[in-house]
Design a protein around this motif. Structure first.
Motif, PDB file in Angstrom:
ATOM      1  N   VAL A 121       0.703  -1.057   0.027  1.00 24.64           N
ATOM      2  CA  VAL A 121       0.120   0.127  -0.023  1.00 24.64           C
ATOM      3  C   VAL A 121       0.789   1.290  -0.026  1.00 24.64           C
ATOM      4  O   VAL A 121       0.200   2.243  -0.366  1.00 24.64           O
ATOM      5  CB  VAL A 121      -0.839   0.181   1.089  1.00 24.64           C
ATOM      6  N   THR A 122       2.196   1.156   0.494  1.00 25.64           N
ATOM      7  CA  THR A 122       2.992   2.216   0.345  1.00 25.64           C
ATOM      8  C   THR A 122       3.893   2.361  -0.659  1.00 25.64           C
ATOM      9  O   THR A 122       4.405   3.374  -1.017  1.00 25.64           O
ATOM     10  CB  THR A 122       3.831   2.461   1.749  1.00 25.64           C
ATOM     11  N   GLY A 123       4.153   1.316  -1.410  1.00 22.92           N
ATOM     12  CA  GLY A 123       5.292   1.119  -2.270  1.00 22.92           C
ATOM     13  C   GLY A 123       6.831   1.057  -1.540  1.00 22.92           C
ATOM     14  O   GLY A 123       7.640   1.142  -2.561  1.00 22.92           O
ATOM     15  N   THR A 124       6.840   1.288  -0.505  1.00 27.94           N
ATOM     16  CA  THR A 124       7.993   1.228   0.115  1.00 27.94           C
ATOM     17  C   THR A 124       8.545   0.005   0.800  1.00 27.94           C
ATOM     18  O   THR A 124       7.379  -0.439   1.900  1.00 27.94           O
ATOM     19  CB  THR A 124       8.230   2.509   1.006  1.00 27.94           C
ATOM     20  N   PRO A 125       9.530  -0.771   1.054  1.00 28.74           N
ATOM     21  CA  PRO A 125       9.765  -1.723   1.926  1.00 28.74           C
ATOM     22  C   PRO A 125       9.768  -1.404   3.293  1.00 28.74           C
ATOM     23  O   PRO A 125      10.229  -0.428   3.733  1.00 28.74           O
ATOM     24  CB  PRO A 125      11.193  -2.179   1.383  1.00 28.74           C
ATOM     25  N   PRO A 126       9.229  -2.188   4.179  1.00 30.80           N
ATOM     26  CA  PRO A 126       8.985  -1.789   5.710  1.00 30.80           C
ATOM     27  C   PRO A 126      10.421  -1.140   6.514  1.00 30.80           C
ATOM     28  O   PRO A 126      10.119  -0.542   7.232  1.00 30.80           O
ATOM     29  CB  PRO A 126       8.301  -2.963   6.396  1.00 30.80           C
ATOM     30  N   ALA A 127      11.521  -2.130   5.965  1.00 31.29           N
ATOM     31  CA  ALA A 127      12.757  -1.661   6.634  1.00 31.29           C
ATOM     32  C   ALA A 127      13.032  -0.157   6.047  1.00 31.29           C
ATOM     33  O   ALA A 127      13.972   0.459   7.063  1.00 31.29           O
ATOM     34  CB  ALA A 127      13.612  -2.487   5.873  1.00 31.29           C
ATOM     35  N   ASP A 128      12.611   0.496   4.993  1.00 31.17           N
ATOM     36  CA  ASP A 128      12.925   1.828   4.830  1.00 31.17           C
ATOM     37  C   ASP A 128      11.799   2.622   5.303  1.00 31.17           C
ATOM     38  O   ASP A 128      11.827   3.795   5.037  1.00 31.17           O
ATOM     39  CB  ASP A 128      12.813   1.842   3.406  1.00 31.17           C
ATOM     40  N   LEU A 129      10.708   2.346   6.059  1.00 34.72           N
ATOM     41  CA  LEU A 129       9.956   3.135   6.741  1.00 34.72           C
ATOM     42  C   LEU A 129      10.243   3.800   7.870  1.00 34.72           C
ATOM     43  O   LEU A 129      10.987   2.753   8.569  1.00 34.72           O
ATOM     44  CB  LEU A 129       8.503   2.572   6.599  1.00 34.72           C
ATOM     45  N   PRO A 130       9.874   4.935   8.469  1.00 33.11           N
ATOM     46  CA  PRO A 130      10.210   5.302   9.831  1.00 33.11           C
ATOM     47  C   PRO A 130       9.406   4.325  10.771  1.00 33.11           C
ATOM     48  O   PRO A 130       8.510   3.812  10.591  1.00 33.11           O
ATOM     49  CB  PRO A 130       9.548   6.691  10.009  1.00 33.11           C
ATOM     50  N   GLN A 131      10.285   4.499  11.792  1.00 31.47           N
ATOM     51  CA  GLN A 131       9.745   3.608  12.993  1.00 31.47           C
ATOM     52  C   GLN A 131       9.487   4.336  14.378  1.00 31.47           C
ATOM     53  O   GLN A 131      10.295   5.407  14.530  1.00 31.47           O
ATOM     54  CB  GLN A 131      10.491   2.355  13.405  1.00 31.47           C
ATOM     55  N   ARG A 132       8.524   4.215  15.278  1.00 30.00           N
ATOM     56  CA  ARG A 132       8.483   4.975  16.431  1.00 30.00           C
ATOM     57  C   ARG A 132       8.012   3.828  17.410  1.00 30.00           C
ATOM     58  O   ARG A 132       6.868   3.234  17.475  1.00 30.00           O
ATOM     59  CB  ARG A 132       7.538   5.971  16.320  1.00 30.00           C
ATOM     60  N   ASN A 133       8.752   3.574  18.556  1.00 34.47           N
ATOM     61  CA  ASN A 133       8.681   2.550  19.489  1.00 34.47           C
ATOM     62  C   ASN A 133       8.578   1.081  18.740  1.00 34.47           C
ATOM     63  O   ASN A 133       7.750   0.436  19.074  1.00 34.47           O
ATOM     64  CB  ASN A 133       7.498   2.896  20.145  1.00 34.47           C
TER      65      ASN A 133
END
Length: 447
Positions: free
Chosen positions: A218-230
């Protein structure tokens, strides 16, 4: 050396030989190769996938154990959307090759579609989700449960029949890891949850990987490249998904395995219940209501229009006119400090007349924030803003102020520790309309 056109003659348990002709190399890394081949023993020849493992310096005993486990598990599986086991053998051609033959699924992997910049709608993602969850329900219900442990876009094939197939069981686990025992780290960074890297994979670990995969779609971005919080993947601001589907994905990718959705059955039930609720709930606007609502998957906009001067305002209008007329008559336009309180006292009935007659209220929601604005003659005189993701309750509440011994009622939105209210001083907003607005907001939020 494996080459295009090479025919592998393999004698299995029966005296009959199997013949596999290599057609195309599909992949290669670290002592492994994957080939598209044909089974010449069938008429007509059927396409198959042959996975090879070269036993040598690049391959450890653990790799061979996983390879053999994959073959053993595939033998036991019988699901229409899991490639069927065909054969397992070894060949010694200067290098000892172990080979696993399985059914070929014509189609494209979700990774290939992502690389082609394909956009996935929410409806498409829901269908993919349902297909994969049905496969996981089957795998996890086996005794012992079979955990895939490497769900990601490259291991999901969208077949020519438009159904989704789960492939590559190279990281499969069909038995629990004993306490204190050594384990082989498997999984793909970004998709595998933390407990899996600690050797404690459970059925919910596959659910996390599915959730991370869907976020990639749905984002077109690998999850490892998405920002994380906690340790939570932050993705809601990069999608056009409906809020209830976003919340479901967040529950699927909860970092704490104890707080995550536990089973594939529960995940599918929760997803379907929200789909059913969204499609079948009857949230109809009360007859005669002038409130305007515009909603989509991305936003919800509510406008409570001004009602104008009505006959019921005649007495209040006369009272306000008389009040200020008397003050002007007695003061003759001059300022008298002792009459200041009388001027201020007249403001309350004046506001009770002007605000409902000419004031408008706008409430807007998107995936990130919601806004409440009060306008008078087109000018905003009050504004509040909150975060959509922390809204946990929407209801009708009573105010401490009463009119004619009847408490004023408002629509209350509770977000975190804050409360946001509107509609209390809107006589044109009926009780039925307030209840209707509550249902509309809750429906859009998926509460």
């Amino acid at each position: 050396m494996l080459e295009v056109g090479q025919v592998l003659r393999v004698r299995v348990a029966t005296p009959q030989e199997s013949h596999y002709q290599l057609k195309q190399k599909l992949g290669q890394n670290a002592g492994r190769q994957t080939w598209l081949a044909e089974d010449l023993a069938t008429q007509p020849a059927e396409a198959v996938i042959v996975k090879f493992l070269a036993f040598g310096d690049q391959v450890q005993w653990d790799d061979l154990k996983l390879f053999e486990r994959e073959a053993d598990v595939l033998k036991q599986l019988n699901h229409p959307r899991i490639p069927k086991y065909r054969d397992y053998f070894s060949i010694d051609d200067r290098i000892l090759w172990f080979a696993l033959v399985q059914q070929f699924i014509p189609g494209s992997s979700l990774k290939d579609l992502l690389n082609q910049r394909q956009k996935f709608s929410e409806e498409q993602v829901r269908r993919i989700t349902t297909d994969v969850l049905e496969i996981l329900i089957y795998l996890h219900s086996l005794i012992p449960p079979v955990l895939h442990r490497d769900i990601k876009p490259s291991n999901l094939i969208l077949g020519e029949d438009k159904q989704v197939y789960l492939v590559d069981f190279g990281a499969v686990q069909d038995r629990a890891t004993a306490q204190g025992a050594t384990f082989t780290v498997v999984g793909t960074y970004g998709y595998a949850p933390m407990e899996q890297f600690g050797g404690r994979a459970v059925p919910a670990s596959d659910l996390y990987a599915l959730g991370a995969t869907l976020i990639h779609l749905v984002t077109g971005t690998p999850p490892a490249d998405l920002p994380q919080r906690n340790m939570r993947i932050q993705f809601s601001d990069r999608t056009t998904l409906s809020p209830h589907f976003i919340r479901w994905l967040e529950a699927l990718t909860e970092p704490d395995v104890d707080l995550r959705i536990k089973t594939a059955s529960q995940a599918l039930e929760t997803l379907n219940s929200r789909i059913t609720s969204q499609s079948s709930s009857l949230v109809s606007q009360p007859h005669g209501s002038r409130i305007k609502i515009k909603k989509s998957a991305r936003s919800l906009e509510i406008k409570i229009p001004a009602r104008g001067i009505q006959f019921s305002d005649t007495f209040l209008l006369f009272f306000v006119s008389f009040w200020y007329g008397i003050l002007i008559l007695f003061t003759k336009g001059a300022f008298h400090p002792f009459l200041l309180l009388h001027w201020i006292a007249g403001l309350f009935p004046l506001s009770m007349l002007i605000l409902p007659a000419f004031g408008e209220i706008y409430i807007r929601f998107n995936h990130n924030y919601f806004f409440m604005e009060w306008e008078l003659f087109g000018q905003c005189y009050r504004k509040r803003q909150g975060k959509t993701s922390v809204i946990h309750h929407v209801h009708v509440s009573s105010e401490s102020i009463a009119v004619n011994n009847r408490p004023l009622m408002a629509v209350s939105i509770e977000a975190g520790a804050e409360k946001y209210k509107f509609g209390a001083f809107s006589p044109e907003l009926s009780d039925v309309e307030r209840e209707w607005l509550v249902r509309e907001i809750k429906e859009w939020l998926g509460l």
